[in-house]
Design a protein around this motif. Sequence first.
Motif, PDB file in Angstrom:
ATOM      1  N   ASP A 214       0.786  -1.379   0.070  1.00 15.56           N
ATOM      2  CA  ASP A 214       0.003  -0.003   0.160  1.00 15.56           C
ATOM      3  C   ASP A 214       0.891   1.281   0.052  1.00 15.56           C
ATOM      4  O   ASP A 214       0.316   2.314  -0.063  1.00 15.56           O
ATOM      5  CB  ASP A 214      -0.913  -0.113   1.267  1.00 15.56           C
ATOM      6  N   MET A 401       2.560  -0.619  -7.410  1.00 15.12           N
ATOM      7  CA  MET A 401       3.382   0.245  -6.419  1.00 15.12           C
ATOM      8  C   MET A 401       4.404  -0.571  -5.708  1.00 15.12           C
ATOM      9  O   MET A 401       4.136  -1.816  -5.350  1.00 15.12           O
ATOM     10  CB  MET A 401       2.477   0.795  -5.279  1.00 15.12           C
TER      11      MET A 401
ATOM     12  N   PRO B 310      -5.091   4.209  -5.395  1.00  8.89           N
ATOM     13  CA  PRO B 310      -4.392   3.388  -5.278  1.00  8.89           C
ATOM     14  C   PRO B 310      -3.414   3.685  -3.765  1.00  8.89           C
ATOM     15  O   PRO B 310      -3.261   4.915  -3.584  1.00  8.89           O
ATOM     16  CB  PRO B 310      -3.056   3.432  -6.134  1.00  8.89           C
ATOM     17  N   GLY B 311      -3.131   2.558  -2.999  1.00  2.00           N
ATOM     18  CA  GLY B 311      -2.599   2.875  -1.719  1.00  2.00           C
ATOM     19  C   GLY B 311      -3.307   2.827  -0.602  1.00  2.00           C
ATOM     20  O   GLY B 311      -3.383   2.705   0.243  1.00  2.00           O
ATOM     21  N   ARG B 313      -5.187   4.920   0.901  1.00  2.00           N
ATOM     22  CA  ARG B 313      -5.118   6.154   1.845  1.00  2.00           C
ATOM     23  C   ARG B 313      -6.443   7.199   1.765  1.00  2.00           C
ATOM     24  O   ARG B 313      -6.790   7.546   2.745  1.00  2.00           O
ATOM     25  CB  ARG B 313      -3.866   6.815   2.018  1.00  2.00           C
ATOM     26  N   THR B 354      -4.737   6.481 -12.480  1.00  4.51           N
ATOM     27  CA  THR B 354      -3.730   5.751 -12.940  1.00  4.51           C
ATOM     28  C   THR B 354      -3.344   4.725 -11.649  1.00  4.51           C
ATOM     29  O   THR B 354      -3.186   5.038 -10.476  1.00  4.51           O
ATOM     30  CB  THR B 354      -2.398   6.506 -13.275  1.00  4.51           C
ATOM     31  N   PRO B 355      -2.573   3.481 -12.236  1.00  6.71           N
ATOM     32  CA  PRO B 355      -2.549   2.399 -11.070  1.00  6.71           C
ATOM     33  C   PRO B 355      -1.660   2.645 -10.161  1.00  6.71           C
ATOM     34  O   PRO B 355      -1.772   2.274  -8.713  1.00  6.71           O
ATOM     35  CB  PRO B 355      -2.337   1.295 -11.984  1.00  6.71           C
ATOM     36  N   ARG B 356      -0.750   3.298 -10.120  1.00  9.72           N
ATOM     37  CA  ARG B 356       0.360   3.597  -9.144  1.00  9.72           C
ATOM     38  C   ARG B 356      -0.243   4.968  -8.450  1.00  9.72           C
ATOM     39  O   ARG B 356       0.303   5.375  -7.212  1.00  9.72           O
ATOM     40  CB  ARG B 356       1.874   3.910  -9.502  1.00  9.72           C
ATOM     41  N   SER B 358      -0.378   8.539  -9.421  1.00 11.03           N
ATOM     42  CA  SER B 358      -0.100   9.638  -9.546  1.00 11.03           C
ATOM     43  C   SER B 358      -1.099  10.744  -9.975  1.00 11.03           C
ATOM     44  O   SER B 358      -1.127  11.728  -9.807  1.00 11.03           O
ATOM     45  CB  SER B 358       1.102   9.549 -10.261  1.00 11.03           C
ATOM     46  N   HIS B 359      -1.900   9.910 -11.060  1.00 13.05           N
ATOM     47  CA  HIS B 359      -3.210  10.964 -11.560  1.00 13.05           C
ATOM     48  C   HIS B 359      -4.440  10.219 -11.519  1.00 13.05           C
ATOM     49  O   HIS B 359      -4.585   9.045 -11.242  1.00 13.05           O
ATOM     50  CB  HIS B 359      -2.808  11.163 -12.980  1.00 13.05           C
ATOM     51  N   ARG B 376      -1.807  14.263  -6.331  1.00 12.29           N
ATOM     52  CA  ARG B 376      -1.004  14.927  -4.873  1.00 12.29           C
ATOM     53  C   ARG B 376      -1.397  16.291  -4.846  1.00 12.29           C
ATOM     54  O   ARG B 376      -1.614  16.784  -3.739  1.00 12.29           O
ATOM     55  CB  ARG B 376       0.360  14.707  -5.278  1.00 12.29           C
ATOM     56  N   TRP B 396      -4.866  -1.166 -17.605  1.00 13.55           N
ATOM     57  CA  TRP B 396      -4.314  -1.830 -16.405  1.00 13.55           C
ATOM     58  C   TRP B 396      -5.487  -2.600 -15.589  1.00 13.55           C
ATOM     59  O   TRP B 396      -5.056  -3.557 -14.818  1.00 13.55           O
ATOM     60  CB  TRP B 396      -3.787  -0.565 -15.214  1.00 13.55           C
ATOM     61  N   ARG B 397      -6.698  -2.364 -16.151  1.00 12.60           N
ATOM     62  CA  ARG B 397      -7.760  -3.085 -15.725  1.00 12.60           C
ATOM     63  C   ARG B 397      -7.535  -4.656 -16.129  1.00 12.60           C
ATOM     64  O   ARG B 397      -8.251  -5.391 -15.353  1.00 12.60           O
ATOM     65  CB  ARG B 397      -9.041  -2.763 -16.383  1.00 12.60           C
ATOM     66  N   THR B 400      -6.524  -6.378 -13.016  1.00 17.49           N
ATOM     67  CA  THR B 400      -7.024  -6.265 -11.704  1.00 17.49           C
ATOM     68  C   THR B 400      -8.269  -7.110 -11.734  1.00 17.49           C
ATOM     69  O   THR B 400      -9.362  -7.153 -12.462  1.00 17.49           O
ATOM     70  CB  THR B 400      -7.627  -4.631 -11.770  1.00 17.49           C
TER      71      THR B 400
END
Lengths: 403, 403
Positions: A214, A401, B310-311, B313, B354-356, B358-359, B376, B396-397, B400
Motif C-alpha cells: 500500500d 506500487m 491506489p494505496g 489512503r 492511474t494504477p500507481r 499519481s493521477h 497529489r 491496467w484493468r 485487476t
Amino acid sequence: MTPRVPGAALLAACLAALAGAHLAADAARLSAGIASRVFVVERNAGSLAVYDLADRRVIGRIEGLGNLQHAVMTFSRWLDFGYIATRSGRLTRIDLQSLERAGEVQTSKSSIDIAISQDGRFVATAEYAPGGVTILDARTLDVVRRIPGQFERDGQVHLSRVTGIVDAPGNRFVCVLIEGAEIWVIDASGAEPVLERRIPTAAAEPYDAMITPDGRYYVVAHLDSADVTVLDLDAREASPRVVSLREPGRAYDQGAPRKLPHLASWAVAQGSVFVPLVGEKRLAVLDRDTWAFKRSIELRGHPVYAVRAPGERHVWVTFSGEADDAFVQVVDVGSLEVVHTFRVGARIYHVEFTPRGSHALITANAEDTLFLVNARTYAIEDRETLRSPSGVFGLWRAFTMGL
Amino acid sequence: MTPRVPGAALLAACLAALAGAHLAADAARLSAGIASRVFVVERNAGSLAVYDLADRRVIGRIEGLGNLQHAVMTFSRWLDFGYIATRSGRLTRIDLQSLERAGEVQTSKSSIDIAISQDGRFVATAEYAPGGVTILDARTLDVVRRIPGQFERDGQVHLSRVTGIVDAPGNRFVCVLIEGAEIWVIDASGAEPVLERRIPTAAAEPYDAMITPDGRYYVVAHLDSADVTVLDLDAREASPRVVSLREPGRAYDQGAPRKLPHLASWAVAQGSVFVPLVGEKRLAVLDRDTWAFKRSIELRGHPVYAVRAPGERHVWVTFSGEADDAFVQVVDVGSLEVVHTFRVGARIYHVEFTPRGSHALITANAEDTLFLVNARTYAIEDRETLRSPSGVFGLWRAFTMGL
C-alpha cells in the motif's frame, strides 16, 4: 522484350519488398499482445530470456547484460520499455515490442536496485560503488541527478552504499544507506528530484529494505539482528520504530536468526505480514497495523521467500537446502496453517503470480527450468529449459506500487 | 521510350508503396507504449474516444458501437484486445495496437455487463434480453456456451435478466439473476464453462452486484431496499447474509434510501467499505470483515461514486445534483473525515486513477470534458473536449480482479 524485363523484374522485386515489409510487420505483430511476454533473468549467463505466456514458449533472449546477481527489472507505465540495472553498474533499457536494447547507461560501478517514479518520468538506481543514487529521465535516459551516498560521522564525510530503492506515494523514491544507516526520501514530483528527508534507521547496519504494497511502511532489515526498522511514510513527524521478529517466550539458539533474507521475501496479505526466519523452520506472522508478533507457523524447511497470491487468500513459501528447495508450501492467510505442499523443481529461486492469480511462474535454478503452475490445481502446465533461471518479471509490475 | 515508362512508373509506384508501408508501420508505432492509451465512452455518440496519457491528447475514436448506456470495457490479459458489450446486445472487440475493430458478435438483444476469465480464455456477457449469459472464446470470438437465465417459480420456468457479471478466483464467473433472485457461480476452468452453483439471494429484487477487490465477497443490491446480500465465495457452505446500510439509532425519512446506486460505486479500502447512500448526504462505512455498520460520513451533497485511490489512503467521492456534481470530496480512510474538496467540472460521471496513483482521469459529462488531475496537488494538468464522456477505462484493468 528487354525493356519489359526491367519492368517485370522491378515489379517482382517490388512485390517481394512489399511482401517483406508485410512479413516484418507480421513478425513485430505478436501472436497475442505485448503483456504475454515475461522476462526471466538467466543469472550465470548474463541474459534475459523472454517467455511468451500465450504461446507457452521462449520467444527471445537479450544477451550480454553483465552481472545479473540480484538483478531486478522494472517497467514503464506505458509499457514501451523495461529497465534492468546490474552489478556491473550498467542500466539497460529494453524495447518491449522489438525485444531489442533501446539504450544503455553506465550509472555507476555497481548498482543493486532500481525503481520507476509513479508518474513514469524518472528511473532511479541504488548503487553500491561508488555509492549513491542516480536518477535518469525515463524517455531520454539522460542523467537528471546524481546524489552521492554521503553521510557525516565524527565530523567527517563518508560515502555509503545505497540499496532498497522503491517508488512511494506522492511521486517519491525511498532508499536506505547501508553504512550511513539513514533512510532517504526523494521527492521526484518537480522538474528535478530533490532529497526531501534523511531519517536515521532505528538500528545499525541496514542491508535491505522493502515498502508495503500500500506504499505506507518502509521496512529496513539489519545485519545479524532479529530487529527491523519500520517507518510510517504517512506520519508527519518521522519516527522509525524497532520491530522484533523474536517470538515472545520462545528460547532461541544463541545468535539465531543470524541474518535476514532479502526483504522482497516478505509477504503482506490481509491483516498480516509473513516473514521467513533464517535459521529456523518457521514463518513469523506480524500484525500489519501494529507490527506486533502474532504467532509463527511451522514449515517443512528453512523458508526463503513468502509470496502472496492475488486475492491475498494464500501465501506460497519456498525453501533453502537440498531436502526442501524443490517444494512449495501453501499457507492459508485466514487460518495461518499450511494447507498444501507440492514439489516443483530443485532450488526454487522465484515465484511470480499472474496478476489475476490463475497461474504462477516458478524458476528452479538447479534444474535449469521455468515452470508454469496452475494456481488452483497445482498442476504443472508447462516447463521450459533456461540457463540458470532466477528472477521472473511480468509486465503487470508496471502497474504495481513498489515494484 | 514507351516500354521504359512502365518501369519508371512501376518504380515510382513501388517506392511510394514502400514508403506507405513504412509510414503505416510508423503510425502503428506509438510515441509511447500501448498502455498510454485510455478509452473513454462517449455515451450519446455511441463511440469510444482514445486518449493518450503520454502525449496528453486524443489520438483516435471508434465509432458506431451502439447504445453505450452503462457500457463497461474489459481487456485481455495479453493486452491484445479490448472488449465492450452494449445495450444493443453487440460485443465489439478492439485491437489495442491498431485501434480498429477486430470482430463483432451479436450475443443478445441487450447486454449490460462483461467480464473476462482470470486465465484470459473466456469473455462472458450478462444479458437483459432475452436474459442469460453468453460465454465466448476470447481469441476466436466463437460462442462457447449460452446459459439462458432460467429459473423455476410455482412449477413454471421463467427467463430472468442477468447482471453484475465478474471474474472470481478459481477461474470462475459470478453473476446475479434479477427476476430469478439467484447468484450464479460459473466454473470456467475446464474446456467448457459449467454452471457450478445457484444460490438464492438473501432478499428479493436484486438489480446490481459487485465483487470485493480481493475476490472474496459478492455483494448484491436490492431494489427499494437498504439491505444488501453478501455472499462469502470462500465458504464451502453457501450462506448469503443480509447486511443493512441503515445507521443504528438514526431516524430515516419514510422510504429513504429508496434505491441504491450501482455497486461499482462502492469503495473497499483498508478495513472499510464505503457506500454512497442515495437520498442522503452521507457515505456509510461498513467493516470489511464483519460487514457491520461502523459510522457514516457527512458530505456536501448526494454521493454517487466512491473510488479508492491506489494505496487505499483516500477515497474520492462524486455527487449528483447541479449544486454539487462538479465537485470531488476526498475522504481520509484512516480518520474517516473529509480532508479536501475541489471543483473539476459539471456532472462528473467517472473517476479512474492511474494504477500507481499519481493521477486521476475524470469525465465531466455536462462540460463535454475529460480532465487529467494530479492526485497529489489536485491541479488539473490537462483537459480534452469529448462528446458526452462517461466511463474511463485504462489497460491496467487487465490486471485487476473484478474489472
